[in-house]
Design a protein around this motif. Structure first.
Motif, mmCIF file in Angstrom:
data_model
loop_
_atom_site.group_PDB
_atom_site.id
_atom_site.type_symbol
_atom_site.label_atom_id
_atom_site.label_comp_id
_atom_site.label_asym_id
_atom_site.label_seq_id
_atom_site.Cartn_x
_atom_site.Cartn_y
_atom_site.Cartn_z
ATOM 1 N N GLN A 1 -1.394 -0.333 -1.967
ATOM 2 C CA GLN A 1 -0.446 -1.414 -1.765
ATOM 3 C C GLN A 1 0.944 -1.063 -2.281
ATOM 4 O O GLN A 1 1.948 -1.487 -1.703
ATOM 5 C CB GLN A 1 -0.959 -2.695 -2.423
ATOM 6 C CG GLN A 1 -2.218 -3.239 -1.783
ATOM 7 C CD GLN A 1 -2.666 -4.551 -2.390
ATOM 8 O OE1 GLN A 1 -1.956 -5.150 -3.206
ATOM 9 N NE2 GLN A 1 -3.842 -4.997 -2.013
ATOM 10 N N THR A 2 1.010 -0.278 -3.334
ATOM 11 C CA THR A 2 2.315 0.134 -3.853
ATOM 12 C C THR A 2 3.044 1.002 -2.831
ATOM 13 O O THR A 2 4.246 0.843 -2.591
ATOM 14 C CB THR A 2 2.145 0.892 -5.177
ATOM 15 O OG1 THR A 2 1.481 0.041 -6.123
ATOM 16 C CG2 THR A 2 3.484 1.328 -5.725
ATOM 17 N N GLY A 3 2.292 1.917 -2.205
ATOM 18 C CA GLY A 3 2.889 2.758 -1.171
ATOM 19 C C GLY A 3 3.345 1.955 0.029
ATOM 20 O O GLY A 3 4.403 2.213 0.604
ATOM 21 N N ALA A 4 2.545 0.956 0.410
ATOM 22 C CA ALA A 4 2.920 0.102 1.540
ATOM 23 C C ALA A 4 4.176 -0.685 1.227
ATOM 24 O O ALA A 4 5.064 -0.833 2.081
ATOM 25 C CB ALA A 4 1.774 -0.837 1.886
ATOM 26 N N ALA A 5 4.270 -1.209 0.009
ATOM 27 C CA ALA A 5 5.449 -1.978 -0.383
ATOM 28 C C ALA A 5 6.714 -1.122 -0.323
ATOM 29 O O ALA A 5 7.767 -1.556 0.162
ATOM 30 C CB ALA A 5 5.254 -2.546 -1.789
ATOM 31 N N LYS A 6 6.599 0.112 -0.793
ATOM 32 C CA LYS A 6 7.746 1.016 -0.760
ATOM 33 C C LYS A 6 8.123 1.371 0.671
ATOM 34 O O LYS A 6 9.308 1.382 1.037
ATOM 35 C CB LYS A 6 7.414 2.288 -1.550
ATOM 36 C CG LYS A 6 8.554 3.269 -1.640
ATOM 37 C CD LYS A 6 8.167 4.473 -2.501
ATOM 38 C CE LYS A 6 9.327 5.462 -2.593
ATOM 39 N NZ LYS A 6 8.957 6.644 -3.419
ATOM 40 N N GLU A 7 7.112 1.634 1.503
ATOM 41 C CA GLU A 7 7.363 2.015 2.891
ATOM 42 C C GLU A 7 8.009 0.877 3.679
ATOM 43 O O GLU A 7 8.920 1.109 4.497
ATOM 44 C CB GLU A 7 6.039 2.411 3.544
ATOM 45 C CG GLU A 7 6.139 2.802 5.014
ATOM 46 C CD GLU A 7 6.756 4.161 5.216
ATOM 47 O OE1 GLU A 7 7.211 4.427 6.347
ATOM 48 O OE2 GLU A 7 6.787 4.959 4.252
ATOM 49 N N LEU A 8 7.583 -0.356 3.428
ATOM 50 C CA LEU A 8 8.056 -1.488 4.217
ATOM 51 C C LEU A 8 9.210 -2.235 3.565
ATOM 52 O O LEU A 8 9.777 -3.146 4.166
ATOM 53 C CB LEU A 8 6.904 -2.457 4.479
ATOM 54 C CG LEU A 8 5.700 -1.872 5.233
ATOM 55 C CD1 LEU A 8 4.623 -2.925 5.403
ATOM 56 C CD2 LEU A 8 6.117 -1.323 6.592
ATOM 57 N N GLY A 9 9.539 -1.876 2.330
ATOM 58 C CA GLY A 9 10.682 -2.488 1.672
ATOM 59 C C GLY A 9 10.462 -3.923 1.238
ATOM 60 O O GLY A 9 11.382 -4.744 1.284
ATOM 61 N N VAL A 10 9.238 -4.249 0.809
ATOM 62 C CA VAL A 10 8.937 -5.588 0.306
ATOM 63 C C VAL A 10 8.185 -5.462 -1.009
ATOM 64 O O VAL A 10 7.719 -4.380 -1.383
ATOM 65 C CB VAL A 10 8.091 -6.405 1.320
ATOM 66 C CG1 VAL A 10 8.858 -6.623 2.612
ATOM 67 C CG2 VAL A 10 6.767 -5.711 1.610
ATOM 68 N N ASP A 11 8.060 -6.584 -1.718
ATOM 69 C CA ASP A 11 7.359 -6.572 -2.997
ATOM 70 C C ASP A 11 5.868 -6.307 -2.794
ATOM 71 O O ASP A 11 5.287 -6.696 -1.783
ATOM 72 C CB ASP A 11 7.527 -7.913 -3.709
ATOM 73 C CG ASP A 11 8.953 -8.148 -4.175
ATOM 74 O OD1 ASP A 11 9.706 -7.156 -4.295
ATOM 75 O OD2 ASP A 11 9.320 -9.321 -4.404
#
Length: 422
Positions: free
Chosen positions: A232-242
């Motif tokens: 989830q941390t990687g997804a947040a960084k990739e998509l630019g959301v918390d």
């Protein structure tokens, strides 16, 4: 397309003989409406759709009066759109009259997890999940292969005539009834519209979603990581959301049945909650559409998405068959993160029965499987034999080649189509 018999129907019919309410939930366009309406009408009941604005308004004016004036069984389609008001009315009616088989509810969201619905109908409802069509349903075959695995006697199937590209063609087609007869170009358009409909009509209508544009992007990201543990941390960084937004949106994608999780398996039950689950898109055809790949590209030995999509295709076929079975078996995945002696060992699918019996499954895109591909299955067999003798029933390597082979004690190589070959 002609009507295809759903394997779960006999289980639903049987449940109506003893349960006051039956719930059929699953993703949009899996055939819930058709199935519920058929069963209700066959039994002399009626059907109402809360997806229809006029019918929904009529029901919500006075749910108890409306629902009590119908003939039973009453099929209520997309019941989550009536919210807690309708569910509470159903509860009141079935508590006043405990006759079995009074209501058939359908929902494109998991009503147990919708925030606005507080009533679960616990003790009154039998819940079934309807998946997209399985390959066995499309073939018109009652599947028995998984039962054979648990009996320790996988049957020797005839050599498969499906090529690697044939398997990927089936994976890219998926199992949504409306999609099965479409050509690839039509299918892409259908999936595009489908994602937009589910996001707009189901998630945004029911959830407090403030960054709706992130949902389709997250779904595409999940498609790229199907059959993986989600970071989830990687997804947040990739998509630019918390990260908290990613966690919430992933839960909603599960609530509308676009994703499903395989928990981590262990004989130590407490460890099941400490390891990350694997995530699969509910339909391999949807995943292929989101990734914009086709069977021809995936059939190449160097295609980066082929292994993950094939794993999702096979896992989903097994999940669909188990959902229609009267035998309770749960799906997990296994991966060792802690013991340095076994780090890197993983098994795609662990199927566990109520009595603790286990079947382990590996899925490989190769058409030339070897004994080395069964190393992790062999390790798990020996581990369980030492700690829980008799629990390991079979280790199955599913592959895209033509042959059925033995790989040693309770280890078997099988073409993927053994799941629906009859």
């Amino acid at each position: 397309m002609e009507l295809i018999a759903r394997h779960v129907r006999p289980e639903i019919e049987a449940a109506l003989e003893w349960s006051r309410v039956v719930m059929i939930h699953g993703a949009r366009q899996t055939g819930k409406t058709t199935l519920a309406r058929e069963i209700a009408e066959t039994r002399g009941g009626t059907y109402v759709s809360l997806d229809d604005d006029e019918q929904r308004e009529g029901v919500l004016l006075d749910p108890v009066a409306f629902l009590s004036s119908q003939s039973y069984p009453l099929a209520i389609d997309e019941v989550q759109l009536g919210g807690n008001r309708v569910i509470v009315a159903v509860k009141r009616l079935v508590d006043e009259d405990r006759t079995p088989g009074r209501f058939i509810l359908t929902g494109s969201t998991n009503f147990l997890t919708v925030p606005g619905i507080s009533e679960s109908l616990a003790g009154r409802v039998r819940i079934f999940r309807l998946w997209p069509l399985s390959q066995a349903e499309l073939a018109g075959i009652a599947p028995t292969e998984i039962d054979n695995w648990f009996e320790g006697d996988p049957r020797p199937a005839p050599a498969s005539d499906l090529s690697r590209e044939d398997y990927f063609a089936r994976a890219c087609r998926g199992g949504y009834p409306e999609v099965v007869g479409l050509d690839p170009n039509q299918r892409q358009g259908w999936f595009d519209d489908y994602v937009e409909t589910v996001v707009q009509r189901d998630i945004i209508a029911l959830a407090d979603v403030r960054r709706a544009a992130s949902l389709p992007r997250l779904l595409r990201w999940a498609a790229a990581f199907t059959s993986s543990e989600i970071n989830q941390t990687g997804a947040a960084k990739e998509l630019g959301v918390d990260r908290s937004v990613i966690a919430s949106y992933l839960e909603w994608l599960q609530t509308v049945f676009l994703l499903h999780e395989l928990p981590a398996w262990s004989r130590n039950l407490s460890s099941r909650t400490t390891s990350r689950p694997k995530v699969h898109l509910t339909d391999a055809g949807l995943a292929a559409s989101l990734l914009e790949v086709d069977a021809g590209a995936l059939a190449s030995p160097t295609a980066p998405a082929s292994g993950a999509l094939l794993e999702t295709f096979a896992v989903n076929e097994i999940a669909r068959q188990l959902a229609a079975s009267s035998r309770k078996r749960v799906l997990y995945h296994w991966r060792n993160h802690q013991d340095r002696n076994y780090r890197g060992r993983e098994i795609d699918l662990v199927i566990e029965a109520r009595n603790g019996d286990v079947v382990a499954v590996e899925i490989k895109a190769t058409s030339s499987p070897s004994r080395q591909h069964t190393d992790h299955l062999r390790w798990l067999r020996d581990k369980l034999d030492a700690t829980t003798p008799g629990a390991f029933r079979a280790g199955i390597l599913l592959h895209t080649g033509p042959y059925t082979l033995s790989a040693g004690d309770r280890l078997h190589l099988r073409p993927i189509n053994c799941l629906w070959a009859g």
